[in-house]
Design a protein around this motif. Sequence first.
Motif, PDB file in Angstrom:
ATOM      1  N   CYS A   1       0.829  -1.206   0.000  1.00  0.00           N
ATOM      2  CA  CYS A   1       0.000   0.000   0.000  1.00  0.00           C
ATOM      3  C   CYS A   1       0.865   1.259   0.000  1.00  0.00           C
ATOM      4  O   CYS A   1       1.978   1.247   0.525  1.00  0.00           O
ATOM      5  CB  CYS A   1      -0.888   0.033   1.239  1.00  0.00           C
TER       6      CYS A   1
ATOM      7  N   TRP B   1      -3.455   3.842  -2.764  1.00  0.00           N
ATOM      8  CA  TRP B   1      -3.102   2.614  -3.479  1.00  0.00           C
ATOM      9  C   TRP B   1      -3.081   1.473  -2.476  1.00  0.00           C
ATOM     10  O   TRP B   1      -2.299   1.474  -1.527  1.00  0.00           O
ATOM     11  CB  TRP B   1      -1.744   2.807  -4.150  1.00  0.00           C
ATOM     12  N   SER B   2      -3.989   0.518  -2.655  1.00  0.00           N
ATOM     13  CA  SER B   2      -4.105  -0.599  -1.733  1.00  0.00           C
ATOM     14  C   SER B   2      -4.338  -1.885  -2.528  1.00  0.00           C
ATOM     15  O   SER B   2      -5.467  -2.361  -2.640  1.00  0.00           O
ATOM     16  CB  SER B   2      -5.278  -0.323  -0.779  1.00  0.00           C
TER      17      SER B   2
ATOM     18  N   SER C   1      -1.558  -6.917  -1.142  1.00  0.00           N
ATOM     19  CA  SER C   1      -0.833  -6.407   0.032  1.00  0.00           C
ATOM     20  C   SER C   1      -1.345  -7.072   1.321  1.00  0.00           C
ATOM     21  O   SER C   1      -2.429  -7.653   1.344  1.00  0.00           O
ATOM     22  CB  SER C   1      -0.934  -4.891   0.122  1.00  0.00           C
TER      23      SER C   1
ATOM     24  N   LYS D   1      -3.195  -2.949   4.760  1.00  0.00           N
ATOM     25  CA  LYS D   1      -4.418  -2.342   4.214  1.00  0.00           C
ATOM     26  C   LYS D   1      -5.206  -1.637   5.308  1.00  0.00           C
ATOM     27  O   LYS D   1      -5.734  -0.544   5.107  1.00  0.00           O
ATOM     28  CB  LYS D   1      -5.311  -3.402   3.566  1.00  0.00           C
TER      29      LYS D   1
ATOM     30  N   TYR E   1      -3.342   1.643   6.436  1.00  0.00           N
ATOM     31  CA  TYR E   1      -3.486   2.696   5.426  1.00  0.00           C
ATOM     32  C   TYR E   1      -4.924   3.223   5.387  1.00  0.00           C
ATOM     33  O   TYR E   1      -5.141   4.430   5.291  1.00  0.00           O
ATOM     34  CB  TYR E   1      -3.043   2.209   4.039  1.00  0.00           C
TER      35      TYR E   1
ATOM     36  N   GLN F   1      -9.394   5.813  -5.027  1.00  0.00           N
ATOM     37  CA  GLN F   1      -9.040   4.621  -4.259  1.00  0.00           C
ATOM     38  C   GLN F   1      -8.767   3.543  -5.306  1.00  0.00           C
ATOM     39  O   GLN F   1      -9.608   3.311  -6.159  1.00  0.00           O
ATOM     40  CB  GLN F   1     -10.236   4.236  -3.385  1.00  0.00           C
TER      41      GLN F   1
ATOM     42  N   THR G   1      -7.239  -0.506  -6.071  1.00  0.00           N
ATOM     43  CA  THR G   1      -6.736  -1.792  -5.585  1.00  0.00           C
ATOM     44  C   THR G   1      -6.062  -2.545  -6.728  1.00  0.00           C
ATOM     45  O   THR G   1      -5.508  -3.614  -6.539  1.00  0.00           O
ATOM     46  CB  THR G   1      -7.883  -2.674  -5.037  1.00  0.00           C
TER      47      THR G   1
END
Length: 146
Positions: free
Chosen positions: A72, A97-98, A102, A107, A110, A129, A131
């Motif tokens: 992330c 950015w997740s 990860s 996650k 963050y 957002q 993923t």
Amino acid sequence: MLRMFSLQANAASGMAVHDDCKLKFLELKAKRTYRFIVFKIEEKQKQVVVEKLGEPSQSYDDFTASLPADECRYAVYDFDFVTAENCQKSRIFFIAWSPDTSRVRSKMIYASSKDRFKRELDGIQVELQATDPTEMGLDVIRSRAN
């Protein structure tokens, strides 16, 4: 017991923000010194720090390439575009950015620190957002800029 839990919950989202984060963001916003900034949470120090600075000449591809595939990050991107009326404009994007790959703990950290961190950066115009790289493709950025 309950009281102890609430203290831990607060500590988990109590990430400090390194002064450099605000300083570099102001330079991006006011002087356009950078095209992008990638921020990382240093879990041991419990703070958000600047991980990478993108030169004004760097492209959106350079930016996306600087985000780790399985960790992330927060990022800010200064997007230049031309409107339908042929006006040169720019929008400052905040990207959380997740990636799906990860760690769950990462996650959660963050996600719980995002709003507080974002408030420290005065002047963000659009939030994204993501993923997966397709969720922040150039087409998405263009459509959200207008």
